[in-house]
Design a protein around this motif. Structure first.
Motif, PDB file in Angstrom:
ATOM      1  N   SER A 146      -4.687  -5.499   9.499  1.00  0.00           N
ATOM      2  CA  SER A 146      -5.936  -5.710   8.757  1.00  0.00           C
ATOM      3  C   SER A 146      -5.650  -6.190   7.342  1.00  0.00           C
ATOM      4  O   SER A 146      -6.371  -7.047   6.817  1.00  0.00           O
TER       5      SER A 146
ATOM      6  N   THR B 157      -2.157  -8.824  15.829  1.00  0.00           N
ATOM      7  CA  THR B 157      -1.842  -7.441  16.224  1.00  0.00           C
ATOM      8  C   THR B 157      -1.217  -7.415  17.606  1.00  0.00           C
ATOM      9  O   THR B 157      -0.213  -6.734  17.837  1.00  0.00           O
TER      10      THR B 157
ATOM     11  N   ALA C  17      -1.918   7.054   8.635  1.00  0.00           N
ATOM     12  CA  ALA C  17      -1.832   6.671  10.052  1.00  0.00           C
ATOM     13  C   ALA C  17      -1.079   7.768  10.783  1.00  0.00           C
ATOM     14  O   ALA C  17      -0.096   8.310  10.262  1.00  0.00           O
TER      15      ALA C  17
ATOM     16  N   GLU D 178      -1.520   2.862  15.261  1.00  0.00           N
ATOM     17  CA  GLU D 178      -2.536   2.908  14.205  1.00  0.00           C
ATOM     18  C   GLU D 178      -2.011   2.239  12.929  1.00  0.00           C
ATOM     19  O   GLU D 178      -2.741   1.504  12.256  1.00  0.00           O
TER      20      GLU D 178
ATOM     21  N   LYS E 270      -3.661  -1.094  11.094  1.00  0.00           N
ATOM     22  CA  LYS E 270      -4.103  -1.059   9.700  1.00  0.00           C
ATOM     23  C   LYS E 270      -3.368  -2.096   8.850  1.00  0.00           C
ATOM     24  O   LYS E 270      -3.971  -2.738   7.983  1.00  0.00           O
TER      25      LYS E 270
ATOM     26  N   LEU F  71      -0.442   5.099   3.079  1.00  0.00           N
ATOM     27  CA  LEU F  71      -1.300   4.672   4.193  1.00  0.00           C
ATOM     28  C   LEU F  71      -1.435   5.824   5.175  1.00  0.00           C
ATOM     29  O   LEU F  71      -0.440   6.409   5.612  1.00  0.00           O
TER      30      LEU F  71
ATOM     31  N   GLN G  28       0.845  -1.184   0.000  1.00  0.00           N
ATOM     32  CA  GLN G  28       0.000   0.000   0.000  1.00  0.00           C
ATOM     33  C   GLN G  28       0.884   1.239   0.000  1.00  0.00           C
ATOM     34  O   GLN G  28       1.905   1.288   0.673  1.00  0.00           O
TER      35      GLN G  28
ATOM     36  N   LYS H  82      -6.966 -11.535  13.453  1.00  0.00           N
ATOM     37  CA  LYS H  82      -6.331 -10.214  13.357  1.00  0.00           C
ATOM     38  C   LYS H  82      -5.920  -9.682  14.723  1.00  0.00           C
ATOM     39  O   LYS H  82      -4.823  -9.136  14.883  1.00  0.00           O
TER      40      LYS H  82
END
Length: 151
Positions: free
Chosen positions: A30, A45, A18, A23, A27, A16, A13, A41
């Motif tokens: 995810s 995390t 954040a 954060e 993300k 992003l 990505q 998840k």
């Protein structure tokens, strides 16, 4: 280890959004979950956060390599994410992070995550390799940088 073959477009990505390390990790986790690389998840995390508590994974030079080895990981994978805005990661050089390469490895006795981590860390110390990833704007650019380095 041919990391160029492990590049999964679902885990790449650009920009992003954040504001904090936490954060960003949530993300990216995810992305790992949505791509089917992890089956839980929240557990993944939490594993990344636990590892981050031990020692910051901000390796300096605007790069962080958070990682987790867990039973909730189905297959070894990495996400490569360029952040929209640099964020503080607690890096040893006190520079904010712009590129996050987050690793996921199954807890199956194999140490593939250590191979991925050492391969990336070693190559990220080289200015040309790091700059290539930081300047990449497409998945093709990323694969090219990895292939040219033989990573």
């Amino acid at each position: 280890m041919d990391l160029s073959k492990m590049v999964d477009q679902r885990l790449v990505q650009f920009d992003l959004d954040a504001d904090t390390k936490e954060e960003a990790i949530i993300k990216i986790a995810s992305l790992m979950y949505d791509s089917g690389k992890v089956v839980d998840k929240d557990a993944y995390t939490q594993g990344v956060f636990e590892r981050e508590k031990e020692f910051s994974t901000g390796i300096g030079m605007h790069v962080a390599i958070p990682h987790c080895k867990s039973s909730v990981v189905k297959e070894a994978a990495f996400a490569l994410v360029k952040l929209k805005n640099e964020i503080d990661w607690g890096s040893f050089d006190n520079k904010p992070v712009k590129l996050v390469i987050m690793l996921a490895a199954p807890d199956d006795g194999d140490n593939i995550h250590l191979t991925m981590l050492s391969t990336l860390a070693k190559n990220l110390m080289e200015d040309e390799f790091r700059a290539g990833l930081l300047q990449s704007e497409s998945i093709e650019d990323i694969k090219k940088v990895l292939k040219e380095k033989g990573v």
